[in-house]
Write an enzyme that holds these catalytic residues in place. Structure first.
Site, PDB file in Angstrom:
ATOM      1  N   LYS A  43       0.879  -1.176   0.000  1.00 12.60           N
ATOM      2  CA  LYS A  43       0.000   0.000   0.000  1.00 12.60           C
ATOM      3  C   LYS A  43       0.925   1.237   0.000  1.00 12.60           C
ATOM      4  CE  LYS A  43      -3.767   2.426   0.753  1.00 12.60           C
ATOM      5  NZ  LYS A  43      -4.673   2.667  -0.367  1.00 12.60           N
ATOM      6  N   CYS A 151      -2.505   8.208  -8.160  1.00  8.60           N
ATOM      7  CA  CYS A 151      -3.687   8.172  -7.295  1.00  8.60           C
ATOM      8  C   CYS A 151      -4.712   9.172  -7.830  1.00  8.60           C
ATOM      9  CB  CYS A 151      -3.317   8.512  -5.861  1.00  8.60           C
ATOM     10  SG  CYS A 151      -4.756   8.510  -4.784  1.00  8.60           S
ATOM     11  N   LYS A 188       4.241   4.072 -11.656  1.00 12.24           N
ATOM     12  CA  LYS A 188       2.832   3.676 -11.866  1.00 12.24           C
ATOM     13  C   LYS A 188       2.073   4.873 -12.419  1.00 12.24           C
ATOM     14  CE  LYS A 188      -1.091   1.382  -9.636  1.00 12.24           C
ATOM     15  NZ  LYS A 188      -1.542   0.683  -8.434  1.00 12.24           N
TER      16      LYS A 188
HETATM   17  C1  LIG Z   1      -9.415   0.312  -2.178  1.00 13.58           C
HETATM   18  C2  LIG Z   1      -8.282   0.541  -3.128  1.00 13.58           C
HETATM   19  C3  LIG Z   1      -7.141   1.203  -2.675  1.00 13.58           C
HETATM   20  C4  LIG Z   1      -6.074   1.430  -3.550  1.00 13.58           C
HETATM   21  N1  LIG Z   1      -4.955   2.059  -3.062  1.00 13.58           N
HETATM   22  C5  LIG Z   1      -3.880   2.240  -3.892  1.00 13.58           C
HETATM   23  C6  LIG Z   1      -2.671   2.813  -3.404  1.00 13.58           C
HETATM   24  O1  LIG Z   1      -2.526   3.142  -2.222  1.00 13.58           O
HETATM   25  N2  LIG Z   1      -1.651   2.984  -4.275  1.00 13.58           N
HETATM   26  C7  LIG Z   1      -1.734   2.618  -5.601  1.00 13.58           C
HETATM   27  O2  LIG Z   1      -0.769   2.782  -6.352  1.00 13.58           O
HETATM   28  N3  LIG Z   1      -2.876   2.051  -6.082  1.00 13.58           N
HETATM   29  C8  LIG Z   1      -3.932   1.858  -5.267  1.00 13.58           C
HETATM   30  N4  LIG Z   1      -5.079   1.249  -5.753  1.00 13.58           N
HETATM   31  C9  LIG Z   1      -5.139   0.849  -7.183  1.00 13.58           C
HETATM   32  C10 LIG Z   1      -4.784  -0.617  -7.380  1.00 13.58           C
HETATM   33  O3  LIG Z   1      -3.440  -0.885  -7.005  1.00 13.58           O
HETATM   34  C11 LIG Z   1      -4.977  -1.038  -8.855  1.00 13.58           C
HETATM   35  O4  LIG Z   1      -4.119  -0.237  -9.665  1.00 13.58           O
HETATM   36  C12 LIG Z   1      -6.411  -0.853  -9.356  1.00 13.58           C
HETATM   37  O5  LIG Z   1      -7.339  -1.236  -8.347  1.00 13.58           O
HETATM   38  C13 LIG Z   1      -6.691  -1.660 -10.623  1.00 13.58           C
HETATM   39  O6  LIG Z   1      -6.538  -3.043 -10.403  1.00 13.58           O
HETATM   40  P1  LIG Z   1      -7.810  -4.048 -10.200  1.00 13.58           P
HETATM   41  O7  LIG Z   1      -8.681  -3.893 -11.400  1.00 13.58           O
HETATM   42  O8  LIG Z   1      -7.191  -5.414 -10.053  1.00 13.58           O
HETATM   43  O9  LIG Z   1      -8.504  -3.599  -8.947  1.00 13.58           O
HETATM   44  C14 LIG Z   1      -6.151   1.002  -4.895  1.00 13.58           C
HETATM   45  C15 LIG Z   1      -7.306   0.336  -5.342  1.00 13.58           C
HETATM   46  C16 LIG Z   1      -8.362   0.096  -4.482  1.00 13.58           C
HETATM   47  C17 LIG Z   1      -9.587  -0.640  -4.989  1.00 13.58           C
END
Ligand SMILES: Cc1cc2nc3c(=O)[nH]c(=O)nc-3n(C[C@H](O)[C@H](O)[C@H](O)COP(=O)(O)O)c2cc1C
Length: 368
Positions: A43, A151, A188
């Site tokens: 995270k 973000c 990212k």
């Molecule tokens: C609840 C939540 C919190 C997230 N927090 C972060 C974060 O702190 N840093 C980050 O780079 N991406 C964060 N993301 C993005 C995820 O790492 C990922 O890029 C995004 O959810 C797409 O992947 P998925 O379709 O598998 O969910 C977060 C996503 C969710 C759902």
């Protein structure tokens, strides 16, 4: 067979938990490694105080079969459409993270631990914060750092996806981290720009070793037609949040394709909508060397034990069936199959000129 080298690091399999709640603590990360994930991205860790909104930070939008109905309301027999979140980065300070990173790495020396970090970019002081974070994490044994330039819900104009939308700013940040990094630096990127290959170029010129994409897509929760309230709100108010899960898989692939075509020799970590190997395969065939998972893992005992079991067993089975010995045997295989519209065969090839008049089309064609 599943082992692979990515940015010089050896992964026992190419699947990581993405930076999100599944990787928000030592306890989760240890469980994730025990479950079989090849790596994790923590995270995001920052140096500024974080306070999340009142109430839930993530909800899941679900579709009713044979119906156009979409809702976050929990009901049986529905299929997942997407996740929606407005969670900020880790609300734990760097001091909390540092000993945890050290313990995780000692317990799992052969797993890949990537530290996600974030600071601002509007001053030299902020650039030094990026460096402080990177140094603290690598000193504890992090194998790589991932720069959160993506973000989607930041008010600050010099943070998160506001950096990722500005190729110069993201170059400056990447360069600042590269000055102190002894480990690979992954950037990212945000999907919410016009041509993501431009931001990718900025990151690579500054020395990024890989690009991770996508973060969530900026979006709003739907309005409940009965209450006329957003399905997720605080006191009736909502703010832009991030869409993840199945809905973003095709969107994220389109972004990835733009980048892997522009930089076929560079390293990419695919993220967005992956829950099974058939999904991950898309990213690999477009040229990615690893894939990250968030939403599917959140819905599977918080760290995705069944998801990773399926990803690895399906990957092994597909490779066996096709006679592939390693990921390199099929990575990028379909990268060049994404072409300009005018290059797609049609019944009357003479009748279509890519939107140009016949004459103009010839001129445009001869330029390419
Ligand atoms: C609840 C939540 C919190 C997230 N927090 C972060 C974060 O702190 N840093 C980050 O780079 N991406 C964060 N993301 C993005 C995820 O790492 C990922 O890029 C995004 O959810 C797409 O992947 P998925 O379709 O598998 O969910 C977060 C996503 C969710 C759902």
């Amino acid at each position: 067979m599943l082992a692979t080298i990515f940015t010089g690091l050896r992964f026992e399999n190419p699947f990581l938990l993405a930076s999100a709640p599944p990787t928000e603590s030592e306890n989760n990360i240890m469980r994730a490694f025990d479950a079989g994930w090849g790596g994790v991205v923590t995270k995001t860790i920052g140096l500024h105080p974080v306070a999340n909104v009142v109430g839930p930070k993530t909800k899941f939008l679900r579709a009713t079969p044979d119906s156009p109905h979409l809702s976050m309301q929990k009901r049986p027999g529905t299929a997942l459409h997407s996740s929606w979140n407005w969670e900020l980065i880790s609300d734990k300070p760097l001091d909390w993270w540092v000993p945890q990173l050290g313990r995780i790495k000692k317990a799992h020396p052969s797993k890949i631990l990537v530290a996600s970090i974030m600071a601002g970019s509007g001053s030299d002081e902020e650039l030094r914060r990026w460096q402080e974070l990177a140094e603290a994490c690598q000193n504890e044994g992090a194998d790589a750092v991932e720069l959160n330039l993506s973000c989607p819900h930041m008010d600050r104009k010099d943070m998160g996806s506001n950096i990722g939308k500005d190729p110069e700013l993201l170059s400056v940040v990447t360069q600042a981290v590269k000055e102190v990094a002894r480990v690979p630096v992954w950037a990212k990127l945000t999907p919410s720009t016009t041509d993501i290959a431009i931001e990718a170029k900025g990151a690579f010129l500054a020395g990024a070793d890989a690009i991770s994409s996508s973060n969530t897509f900026p979006s709003l929760p739907l309005v409940d037609p009965e209450t006329l309230e957003f399905e997720m709100n605080v006191d009736g108010f909502v703010s832009s949040g991030g869409l993840g899960g199945p809905a973003i898989l095709p969107l994220s692939l389109a972004k990835m394709s733009q980048m892997t075509q522009a930089f076929p020799d560079k390293a990419f970590s695919g993220i967005g909508g992956v829950a099974e190997f058939a999904h991950a395969l898309n990213y690999f065939l477009l040229g990615c060397g690893t894939v990250q998972v968030c939403t599917a893992a959140m819905l599977d005992s918080a760290v995705g034990p069944n998801v990773i079991r399926r990803l690895t067993s399906e990957m092994a089975a597909v490779m066996e069936r096709r006679g592939w010995k390693s990921l390199d045997d099929f990575r990028g295989m379909l990268r060049d199959r994404v072409v300009a519209h005018s290059k797609i065969r049609r019944p009357d090839a003479e009748g279509y000129h890519g939107g140009y008049q016949a004459e103009g089309y010839s001129a445009a064609d001869s330029r390419s």
